[in-house]
Design a protein around this motif. Sequence first.
Motif, PDB file in Angstrom:
ATOM      1  N   UNK A   1       0.809  -1.089  -0.028  1.00 19.73           N
ATOM      2  CA  UNK A   1      -0.103  -0.004  -0.176  1.00 19.73           C
ATOM      3  C   UNK A   1       1.032   1.120   0.037  1.00 19.73           C
ATOM      4  N   UNK A   2       2.163   1.293   0.869  1.00 13.61           N
ATOM      5  CA  UNK A   2       2.911   2.408   0.747  1.00 13.61           C
ATOM      6  C   UNK A   2       3.733   2.618  -0.525  1.00 13.61           C
ATOM      7  N   UNK A   3       3.767   1.687  -1.460  1.00 20.32           N
ATOM      8  CA  UNK A   3       4.456   1.782  -2.778  1.00 20.32           C
ATOM      9  C   UNK A   3       3.204   2.679  -3.527  1.00 20.32           C
ATOM     10  N   UNK A   4       2.257   2.000  -3.404  1.00 22.53           N
ATOM     11  CA  UNK A   4       1.120   2.216  -4.229  1.00 22.53           C
ATOM     12  C   UNK A   4       0.296   3.779  -4.041  1.00 22.53           C
ATOM     13  N   UNK A   5       0.544   4.080  -2.898  1.00 20.79           N
ATOM     14  CA  UNK A   5       0.059   5.519  -2.593  1.00 20.79           C
ATOM     15  C   UNK A   5       1.266   6.752  -3.035  1.00 20.79           C
ATOM     16  N   UNK A   6       2.672   6.214  -2.970  1.00 15.40           N
ATOM     17  CA  UNK A   6       3.598   7.130  -3.388  1.00 15.40           C
ATOM     18  C   UNK A   6       3.373   7.239  -4.986  1.00 15.40           C
ATOM     19  N   UNK A   7       3.119   6.044  -5.543  1.00 12.75           N
ATOM     20  CA  UNK A   7       3.122   6.023  -7.048  1.00 12.75           C
ATOM     21  C   UNK A   7       1.935   6.747  -7.509  1.00 12.75           C
ATOM     22  N   UNK A   8       0.796   6.726  -6.997  1.00  8.63           N
ATOM     23  CA  UNK A   8      -0.404   7.365  -7.214  1.00  8.63           C
ATOM     24  C   UNK A   8      -0.192   9.065  -7.039  1.00  8.63           C
ATOM     25  N   UNK A   9       0.585   9.323  -5.896  1.00 14.39           N
ATOM     26  CA  UNK A   9       0.946  10.804  -5.883  1.00 14.39           C
ATOM     27  C   UNK A   9       1.842  11.194  -6.864  1.00 14.39           C
ATOM     28  N   UNK A  10       2.868  10.635  -7.308  1.00 12.94           N
ATOM     29  CA  UNK A  10       3.558  11.160  -8.483  1.00 12.94           C
ATOM     30  C   UNK A  10       3.138  11.158  -9.563  1.00 12.94           C
ATOM     31  N   UNK A  11       1.991  10.056  -9.861  1.00 10.14           N
ATOM     32  CA  UNK A  11       1.360  10.318 -11.139  1.00 10.14           C
ATOM     33  C   UNK A  11       0.204  11.157 -10.981  1.00 10.14           C
ATOM     34  N   UNK A  12      -0.117  11.778  -9.945  1.00  6.29           N
ATOM     35  CA  UNK A  12      -1.348  12.857  -9.716  1.00  6.29           C
ATOM     36  C   UNK A  12      -2.381  12.159  -9.778  1.00  6.29           C
TER      37      UNK A  12
END
Length: 267
Positions: free
Chosen positions: A239-250
Motif C-alpha cells: 500500500x505504501x508503494x501504491x500511495x507514493x506512485x499515485x501521488x507522483x502520477x497525480x
Amino acid sequence: MRLCLCLWVLAFCILASDLGALADVRSLISKELFEQILKHRNDAACQAKGFCTYEAFVNAANSFGAFATTGDTKTRKREIAAFLAQTSHETTGGWATAPDGPYAWGYCFKQERGNPPDYCVANQQWPCAPGKKYYGRGPIQISYNYNYGPAGKAINYDLLKDPDAVANNATISFKTAFWFWMTPQSPKPSCHAVITGQWKPSTIDIQAGRVPGYGVTTNIINGGIECGKGSNAQMENRIGFYKRYCQILGVDPGRNLDCRNQRPFNA
C-alpha cells in the motif's frame, strides 16, 4: 470536394494519433516520472542495477495492448501505479530509514536471493527441463514451472528451457510480469480486471470480503500469506508503494486498498 477530402484526412490522422497515444504507455508515464518512481533502483547496493530500463518497461507494456489503455485517464494511471507498486514490493531493497523513504527502493533486485530451491513440481503440460530452476525472477518474481511454461508460451519464448532469461533480458523480464498481471487464473480474476473496474465481485466474493480496489490485487498475488489476517507489514508495504506512485502520477488511489478482512481466493 477537395477541401472536404482534406478535412476528412486531417480528422482521420488526428484520430489515429489519439489512438496511438492511448495505446502507448509513454503518454501517461514519461521517462522522468519512471525515474522518479523507481528512484534508487540503480543504486550501487542493488543487485538489479542497470537492468530495469524505461525502454524495456515500455516495450513490454505495449505488447499487452489493454494495459494502461482501459478506462479513463484516472483509471489508466491507477493501473500503472498499481503494477509498479506490486512489483516494487516484490523487488524492494528499501528499509524503514532508507534515503527518500522505503518506497523509493523498488526494483532493487531481479531474482530471489540466497540459495532458492528449484521450484519444480510434477506437471505433464509444463514439465521441468533437466537442471533448470524456476525460482522467483523478474518484477513479479515469477516462480514454479507451471508459471514459467504458460508465461513463455504467451510471450513466445521457451522459459521452461531458459528460465534465466527472466533475469538476463529486461524486456522478457517485464513481459512475464505483465503476463501475470493481465491473465486471470481461476478462481482469481486478473489484476488488470480488478484495478480497471472490469471485475465485478460475485456473491461469494462479497461474503469473503473481496470488494473492488487495490487490496484485491494483493489477494491475487499473495493472498494466502497476507490477506484475511488483519494488518501486516507485507500488505502495508504494498500500500505504501501504491500511495507514493499515485501521488507522483497525480491520481487518487481509490478505495479498499488493503485485504486485511479478505479471505484468499483459494480458501
